[in-house]
Write a protein that holds these residues in place. Structure first.
Motif, short mmCIF file in Angstrom:
data_model
loop_
_atom_site.label_atom_id
_atom_site.label_comp_id
_atom_site.label_asym_id
_atom_site.label_seq_id
_atom_site.Cartn_x
_atom_site.Cartn_y
_atom_site.Cartn_z
N PHE A 110 -60.82 75.13 -4.81
CA PHE A 110 -59.43 74.69 -4.99
C PHE A 110 -58.44 75.80 -4.68
N LEU A 111 -57.22 75.34 -4.43
CA LEU A 111 -56.11 76.24 -4.09
C LEU A 111 -55.01 76.07 -5.12
N VAL A 112 -54.32 77.15 -5.42
CA VAL A 112 -53.12 77.10 -6.26
C VAL A 112 -51.94 77.37 -5.31
N VAL A 113 -50.97 76.46 -5.33
CA VAL A 113 -49.89 76.51 -4.33
C VAL A 113 -48.53 76.48 -5.02
N LYS A 114 -47.69 77.46 -4.72
CA LYS A 114 -46.37 77.48 -5.35
C LYS A 114 -45.38 76.61 -4.57
N THR A 115 -44.33 76.21 -5.26
CA THR A 115 -43.30 75.36 -4.67
C THR A 115 -42.01 76.16 -4.57
N PRO A 116 -41.31 76.08 -3.43
CA PRO A 116 -40.02 76.78 -3.35
C PRO A 116 -39.06 76.28 -4.44
N LYS A 117 -38.23 77.19 -4.95
CA LYS A 117 -37.31 76.86 -6.05
C LYS A 117 -36.48 75.62 -5.75
N ALA A 118 -36.02 75.51 -4.50
CA ALA A 118 -35.13 74.40 -4.13
C ALA A 118 -35.80 73.04 -4.32
N LEU A 119 -37.14 73.03 -4.36
CA LEU A 119 -37.83 71.74 -4.51
C LEU A 119 -38.44 71.56 -5.89
N ALA A 120 -38.17 72.48 -6.78
CA ALA A 120 -38.86 72.48 -8.07
C ALA A 120 -38.66 71.19 -8.86
N GLU A 121 -37.52 70.51 -8.64
CA GLU A 121 -37.23 69.29 -9.42
C GLU A 121 -37.87 68.04 -8.80
N ARG A 122 -38.44 68.18 -7.63
CA ARG A 122 -39.03 67.02 -6.95
C ARG A 122 -40.33 66.57 -7.64
N SER A 123 -40.74 65.35 -7.30
CA SER A 123 -42.00 64.85 -7.86
C SER A 123 -43.17 65.65 -7.29
N VAL A 124 -44.30 65.56 -7.96
CA VAL A 124 -45.50 66.25 -7.47
C VAL A 124 -45.87 65.75 -6.08
N GLN A 125 -45.76 64.46 -5.89
CA GLN A 125 -46.10 63.89 -4.58
C GLN A 125 -45.21 64.48 -3.48
N GLU A 126 -43.91 64.60 -3.77
CA GLU A 126 -42.99 65.15 -2.76
C GLU A 126 -43.25 66.63 -2.51
N ARG A 127 -43.59 67.37 -3.55
CA ARG A 127 -43.87 68.80 -3.36
C ARG A 127 -45.15 69.00 -2.56
N TRP A 128 -46.09 68.10 -2.76
CA TRP A 128 -47.33 68.12 -1.97
C TRP A 128 -47.01 67.83 -0.50
N GLN A 129 -46.21 66.79 -0.26
CA GLN A 129 -45.81 66.44 1.11
C GLN A 129 -45.10 67.62 1.78
#
Ligand code: GUN
Ligand code: FE
Length: 426
Positions: free
Chosen positions: A383-402
């Motif tokens: 498995f991988l651990v992947v960070k999300t850019p701050k600007a997208l932090a409020e998005r859904s998990v599905q959107e952050r994955w996309q």
């Protein structure tokens, strides 16, 4: 010390889990729990079951937890040639760029350098499992296996066979090629994670005698096989001329016991009839879709939907160096894009969706290695651990994955694990 080691093999990772247990089905667990025991997935849960409450916990809240990527077709020896000669088609590109580069791997010092860099880059990209080509040089291919092991990666590694239609400097004798292959598969470099695979380059590069011997070796030693199939129209015509009694490209491999008698990967499979696709499926042979390569070499668009509808075990490949990118999210996106182009002309062949293409790059290709590429119980904990850019932090998990798949980079991956063990980058 052994108790501490055993304890560290059991842990819980908390984060935003996304995986695809079936083609097209994304399972999403916001702030979920991935439980790892002895290198295997115990389960992925919404709520942590009581049994695991006392286990060591890694807090990855706010980060994505994804299966590691599987690249089922990549040429490590072409890592230095990425982007070169991309205005040629297959056969010209091989002659002008690829063979001269692969020649350099007779030098073990060169192999050490390039394969070391390649393995480090694969790890950085989150490609936890791969099916890799070296060159004809046995020692070089053994160095490749060692470099992958040093990084903790899982892989099948092939020493390439070529005993005809190659420049003198890259052409083996038939007997020599077989002998070196037999030595390679018994070399003291193999582990549970890094294993050998027979790798005749493609039918034009190998005499019928050697194909026969490799088919027998595959059967005798129960070895998997990888090669190229139906990539380019000139290549297909050439195969028909080289094997006038067989003519059909997939039938050549079938004739010599290299087509599903043992687990088999066939890169490209672009120009194939319905009957050929059906036969491939019934033999359990994996077609490996390499969309970036197929665009770069103007090879064509693989009808991936037809393969899926026929029930094929489709995998994805970067095909570096004909493909220009090791980072599998880019290959996933290109697979979707070319399937959209194909759907414009053939609307009945619906384009791939992200949950489909993601599946091909994880559980689809992963199945070649065993229980790999998913977070279902008993799967290897890759498995991988992947960070999300701050600007997208409020998005859904599905959107952050996309967003990660379309716009992420290897730098967004903050940790990588294979069979429960964290990979260390150089
Ligand atoms: N067919 C035979 N060899 C090769 C290779 O190195 N790359 C690709 N894409 N196709 C091949
Ligand atoms: Fe290839």
């Amino acid at each position: 010390a052994s108790a501490a080691f055993a304890a560290s093999r059991n842990y819980v990772v908390q984060g935003d889990i996304v995986y695809t247990p079936a083609c097209g089905e994304a399972k999403i667990l916001p702030q979920g729990y991935l439980v790892v025991k002895e290198g295997k997935v115990q389960g992925a849960y919404d709520k942590l079951p009581k049994d695991y409450e006392g286990w060591k916990k890694q807090d990855c809240r706010g980060k994505l937890i994804l299966p590691g990527f599987c690249d089922l077709h990549v040429h490590a020896a072409q890592y230095r040639q990425i982007g070169l000669g991309m205005d040629e088609a297959l056969l010209e590109w091989l002659e002008k760029y690829t063979f001269p580069e692969e020649r350099k791997f007779s030098d073990t010092a060169y192999a050490e350098r390039v394969y070391g860099d390649f393995a480090a880059e694969l790890a950085k990209c989150g490609t936890t499992r791969s099916a890799v080509y070296g060159t004809i040089h046995r020692q070089g291919a053994e160095i490749l296996a060692r470099k992958l092991t040093e990084r903790g990666l899982g892989a099948y590694v092939g020493k390439v066979n070529m005993d005809r239609n190659a420049p003198d400097y890259l052409c083996e004798t038939s007997a020599g090629s077989l002998a070196e292959t037999e030595r390679f598969v018994k070399a003291p470099v193999w582990t549970d994670l890094v294993r050998p695979i027979l790798t005749p380059r493609f039918a034009p590069s190998v005499t019928p005698e050697l194909l026969q011997d490799l088919g027998a070796l595959a059967k005798r030693e129960n070895l998997p096989v990888q090669t190229h199939l139906s990539e380019n129209k000139a290549e297909i015509q050439w195969v028909a001329e080289l094997f006038p009694k067989i003519r059909e490209y997939p039938k050549v491999y079938e004739h010599f016991g290299l087509y599903g008698d043992t687990p088999t990967l066939m890169a490209h499979c672009i120009h194939m009839s319905e009957a050929q696709i059906k036969e491939m499926v019934s033999r359990g042979v994996y077609p490996v879709f390499c969309p970036e390569s197929n665009l770069n070499l103007t090879s064509g668009i693989m009808p991936v939907r037809k393969f899926l509808q026929a029930g094929a075990k489709v995998a994805l490949g970067s095909d570096v160096g004909a493909g220009h990118d090791l980072f599998m999210p880019h290959v996933i996106v290109r697979a979707i894009q070319v399937s959209k182009v194909r759907a414009m002309d053939y609307p009945e062949e619906k384009a791939l969706t992200l949950p489909e293409a993601f599946y091909l790059a994880t559980k689809g290709g992963g199945s070649f290695f065993g229980k790999v590429g998913s977070f279902e119980p008993d799967y290897d904990a890759d498995f991988l651990v992947v960070k999300t850019p701050k600007a997208l932090a409020e998005r859904s998990v599905q959107e952050r994955w996309q967003h990660f798949i379309y716009h992420g980079t290897p730098e967004d991956i903050t940790a990588r694990y294979v069979a429960g063990k964290q990979l260390r980058l150089p």
